[in-house]
Design a protein around this motif. Structure first.
Motif, PDB file in Angstrom:
ATOM      1  N   ALA A  27     -27.989   5.523   2.016  1.00 56.70           N
ATOM      2  CA  ALA A  27     -28.105   6.933   2.403  1.00 56.70           C
ATOM      3  C   ALA A  27     -28.446   7.078   3.880  1.00 56.70           C
ATOM      4  N   ARG A  28     -29.266   6.188   4.385  1.00 56.73           N
ATOM      5  CA  ARG A  28     -29.679   6.258   5.777  1.00 56.73           C
ATOM      6  C   ARG A  28     -28.522   5.923   6.729  1.00 56.73           C
ATOM      7  N   ALA A  29     -27.579   5.119   6.281  1.00 60.73           N
ATOM      8  CA  ALA A  29     -26.465   4.707   7.147  1.00 60.73           C
ATOM      9  C   ALA A  29     -25.662   5.901   7.667  1.00 60.73           C
ATOM     10  N   PRO A  30     -25.165   6.809   6.817  1.00 59.61           N
ATOM     11  CA  PRO A  30     -24.396   7.934   7.363  1.00 59.61           C
ATOM     12  C   PRO A  30     -25.264   9.063   7.908  1.00 59.61           C
ATOM     13  N   PHE A  31     -26.463   9.258   7.323  1.00 61.33           N
ATOM     14  CA  PHE A  31     -27.286  10.391   7.710  1.00 61.33           C
ATOM     15  C   PHE A  31     -28.248  10.077   8.843  1.00 61.33           C
ATOM     16  N   GLY A  32     -28.582   8.821   9.031  1.00 62.84           N
ATOM     17  CA  GLY A  32     -29.522   8.438  10.076  1.00 62.84           C
ATOM     18  C   GLY A  32     -30.957   8.728   9.673  1.00 62.84           C
ATOM     19  N   GLY A  33     -31.863   8.419  10.573  1.00 70.53           N
ATOM     20  CA  GLY A  33     -33.284   8.617  10.300  1.00 70.53           C
ATOM     21  C   GLY A  33     -33.740  10.048  10.474  1.00 70.53           C
ATOM     22  N   ASP A  34     -32.966  10.843  11.205  1.00 77.30           N
ATOM     23  CA  ASP A  34     -33.327  12.234  11.470  1.00 77.30           C
ATOM     24  C   ASP A  34     -32.642  13.133  10.447  1.00 77.30           C
ATOM     25  N   HIS A  35     -33.173  13.115   9.235  1.00 81.60           N
ATOM     26  CA  HIS A  35     -32.574  13.845   8.124  1.00 81.60           C
ATOM     27  C   HIS A  35     -33.704  14.466   7.323  1.00 81.60           C
ATOM     28  N   GLY A  36     -33.400  15.440   6.499  1.00 78.59           N
ATOM     29  CA  GLY A  36     -34.413  16.112   5.688  1.00 78.59           C
ATOM     30  C   GLY A  36     -35.103  15.212   4.687  1.00 78.59           C
ATOM     31  N   VAL A  37     -34.458  14.137   4.309  1.00 77.51           N
ATOM     32  CA  VAL A  37     -35.040  13.184   3.353  1.00 77.51           C
ATOM     33  C   VAL A  37     -35.472  11.946   4.124  1.00 77.51           C
TER      34      VAL A  37
END
Length: 86
Positions: A27-37
């Protein structure tokens, strides 16, 4: 206070990850660390996953505490219907 989690077996390898850690990394791969989760928090242990579930799923408010007891009772519409007919 919760009882500490005890691992039954040592990990077979330092290169193996839990299912939760694998999903969090995917999940972190496409969304990155700056995400709501905050996906990285789920890699720290199952308690962070249970805490998140307890804030979203009705009836699971004490999920983390319940998982520290020898028996776990999850909410069930079927069980609730059966109990109310007694």
């Amino acid at each position: 206070m919760r009882a500490p989690v005890v691992a039954w077996l040592a990990p077979a390898s330092d290169h193996l990850f839990s299912e939760v850690a694998i999903i969090a990394r995917l999940a972190r791969a496409p969304f990155g660390g700056d995400h709501g989760v905050l996906w990285s928090t789920f890699e720290t242990g199952y308690d962070s996953t249970r805490d998140s579930i307890s804030r979203v799923v009705p009836g699971c408010e004490d999920c983390t505490l319940a998982c520290s007891s020898p028996t776990i009772s999850c909410p069930s519409a079927r069980r609730s219907t059966a109990e109310s007919s007694l």
